[in-house]
Enzyme design. Structure first.
Site, PDB file in Angstrom:
ATOM      1  N   LYS A  40      40.217 -19.257  13.718  1.00  0.00           N
ATOM      2  CA  LYS A  40      40.860 -19.709  12.451  1.00  0.00           C
ATOM      3  C   LYS A  40      41.231 -18.688  11.600  1.00  0.00           C
ATOM      4  CE  LYS A  40      36.479 -21.486  11.051  1.00  0.00           C
ATOM      5  NZ  LYS A  40      35.356 -22.747  10.716  1.00  0.00           N
ATOM      6  N   TYR A 272      40.326  -2.940 -17.099  1.00  0.00           N
ATOM      7  CA  TYR A 272      40.450  -3.915 -18.259  1.00  0.00           C
ATOM      8  C   TYR A 272      39.230  -4.366 -18.867  1.00  0.00           C
ATOM      9  CZ  TYR A 272      45.166  -4.638 -16.191  1.00  0.00           C
ATOM     10  OH  TYR A 272      46.515  -4.345 -15.597  1.00  0.00           O
TER      11      TYR A 272
HETATM   12  C1  LIG Z   1      34.546 -22.105  11.516  1.00  0.00           C
HETATM   13  C2  LIG Z   1      33.930 -23.192  12.568  1.00  0.00           C
HETATM   14  C3  LIG Z   1      33.091 -22.636  13.609  1.00  0.00           C
HETATM   15  C4  LIG Z   1      32.603 -21.293  13.623  1.00  0.00           C
HETATM   16  O1  LIG Z   1      31.461 -21.031  12.671  1.00  0.00           O
HETATM   17  P1  LIG Z   1      30.819 -19.716  12.609  1.00  0.00           P
HETATM   18  O2  LIG Z   1      29.702 -20.103  11.197  1.00  0.00           O
HETATM   19  O3  LIG Z   1      31.723 -18.693  11.727  1.00  0.00           O
HETATM   20  O4  LIG Z   1      30.387 -19.430  13.838  1.00  0.00           O
HETATM   21  C5  LIG Z   1      32.706 -23.544  14.488  1.00  0.00           C
HETATM   22  N1  LIG Z   1      33.141 -25.016  14.605  1.00  0.00           N
HETATM   23  C6  LIG Z   1      33.724 -25.523  13.614  1.00  0.00           C
HETATM   24  C7  LIG Z   1      34.057 -26.636  13.616  1.00  0.00           C
HETATM   25  C8  LIG Z   1      34.104 -24.567  12.437  1.00  0.00           C
HETATM   26  O5  LIG Z   1      34.943 -25.224  11.757  1.00  0.00           O
END
Ligand SMILES: *Cc1c(COP(=O)(O)O)cnc(C)c1O
Length: 396
Positions: A40, A272
């Site tokens: 994702k 800044y």
């Molecule tokens: C992002 C996510 C994962 C992976 O999580 P990590 O902590 O990056 O391993 C697994 N399951 C779901 C539902 C997620 O949203």
């Protein structure tokens, strides 16, 4: 050290050999489970399509995304096999998901109603996975509503509209080993799975383990583990360990080409707000990346960079496009490489170091690297890697 080509302001090298090694290492941690590679948010900033392909090459059976659009984009790019996505909103795209053969998470009756309607309209069976809220309190179906969701899903299955391919959930505190919620969630998950199976559900996969659970909690592995961050070679949390301690190789190296080196007198304000003033006559190096590139402004005055053979610290504010380091009188040529983070094999900081400097988690560091930074894929082809069990060769 990798050379910065003269025209390259900044780049994120993506070492796909490291990603494949991490997938193999995670599979070895969960030897009886399959692996869903979570890509994702554009593969946590690393590039979803190349990371999905590399994960599959290293043995991942499933690919996971949050949104259906992410999953559909992978399918459109030709990523084969099982792709699951879980963050649906009313309106779908259910029909496209069915036609692309996605496994689609259902957390409530509204989603089941929509996916069933889409399945009837296409004349095809939708693959759905029922998500249980075993305690996270985010997405997923509450235990009190589970029986109704399971009954409705089973009725739709009997009609041929859906096939329940999975039962699944997600942890709240797996990154805090020993947290009491972990045992509670596992108990709730087992009960909710048992209820669905008693009602006739026959899922291919039951799964709850994210990266920290994959690494620390074998009893949570079930049929499938679902690591994201660990696959990118980044530790889920300091409590779990550093990436070195976990045997993971960071996949992303963020590097920039030093844009200017100049002498300045003592007492010169820098960037800044003048939150840094030179303590004496010195040299300043201009690093041409900033918060628009995902370098967190919260790490102003603290963010570490390997430049000129030493780790320096952001002097003063990190701006939108650039920040400055005090080189302490050192003269280095413009175009020298500045490495913000990477695997650490050359002494550069890690994404975990930047997370500490910014008061956040390393997930946020890699995921927010902006689109203005080109991704440069390294070791895309898996052919020349040692077979499992072969003696590892020295790393480059
Ligand atoms: C992002 C996510 C994962 C992976 O999580 P990590 O902590 O990056 O391993 C697994 N399951 C779901 C539902 C997620 O949203």
């Amino acid at each position: 050290m990798t050379q910065t080509t003269p025209h390259t302001r900044a780049r994120a090298e993506i070492d796909l050999a490291a990603l494949r090694a991490n997938v193999r290492a995670l599979r070895a941690r969960a030897p009886r489970a399959g692996l869903m590679a979570v890509v994702k948010a554009d593969g946590y900033g690393h590039g979803a399509v190349p990371c999905a392909r590399a994960a599959i090459a290293a043995g991942a059976e499933w690919i996971g995304t949050a949104t259906p659009d992410e999953a559909l984009a992978l399918r459109a790019a030709g990523v084969p096999g099982r792709i699951m996505c879980w963050l649906w909103t009313p309106g779908g795209p259910w029909r496209e998901g069915i036609e692309a053969g996605l496994d689609m998470s259902v957390s409530g009756l509204w989603a089941l109603d929509e996916v069933v309607a889409a399945a009837r309209a296409t004349g095809r069976t939708a693959r759905i996975q029922l998500k249980a809220d075993t305690g996270l309190g985010r997405n997923g179906c509450q235990p009190a509503d589970w029986a109704a969701l399971v009954a409705a899903a089973r009725a739709a299955e009997a009609e041929g509209a859906v096939r329940i391919t999975g039962l699944w959930s997600h942890f709240a505190c797996a990154d805090e080993p020993g947290h009491p919620s972990i045992a509670h969630q596992l108990t709730a998950f087992r009960e909710m799975v048992a209820h669905a199976e008693k009602e006739g559900a026959d899922p291919e996969v039951r799964h709850i383990a994210n990266s920290p659970a994959t690494l620390t909690l074998p009893e949570a592995h079930f049929d499938l583990v679902r690591p994201g961050i660990a696959m990118y070679g980044v530790s889920p949390s300091p409590e779990i360990g550093t990436h070195q301690e976990l045997g993971l190789r960071p996949v992303m190296t963020l590097a920039a080409s030093v844009a200017l080196v100049k002498r300045v007198p003592e007492g010169h304000g820098v960037s800044y707000g003048h939150h840094y003033t030179t303590p004496g006559a010195t040299t300043l190096g201009l690093i041409p990346v900033g918060y628009a590139d995902g370098v967190p402004r919260h790490a102003s005055g603290r963010g570490p960079v390997l430049v000129g053979g030493r780790v320096r610290t952001a002097a003063g504010r990190i701006a939108m496009d650039q920040f400055v380091v005090d080189l302490g009188g050192q003269e280095i040529p413009e175009g020298s490489e500045a490495v913000l983070f990477g695997p650490g094999t050359r002494g550069e900081p890690s994404a975990e170091d930047w997370a500490r400097a910014a008061g956040t988690i390393a997930y946020e560091i890699v995921t927010r690297i902006g689109t203005r930074v080109p991704r440069v894929l390294l070791h895309e082809e898996p052919e020349r890697e040692p077979l499992p069990g072969a003696v590892p060769t020295a790393r480059p």
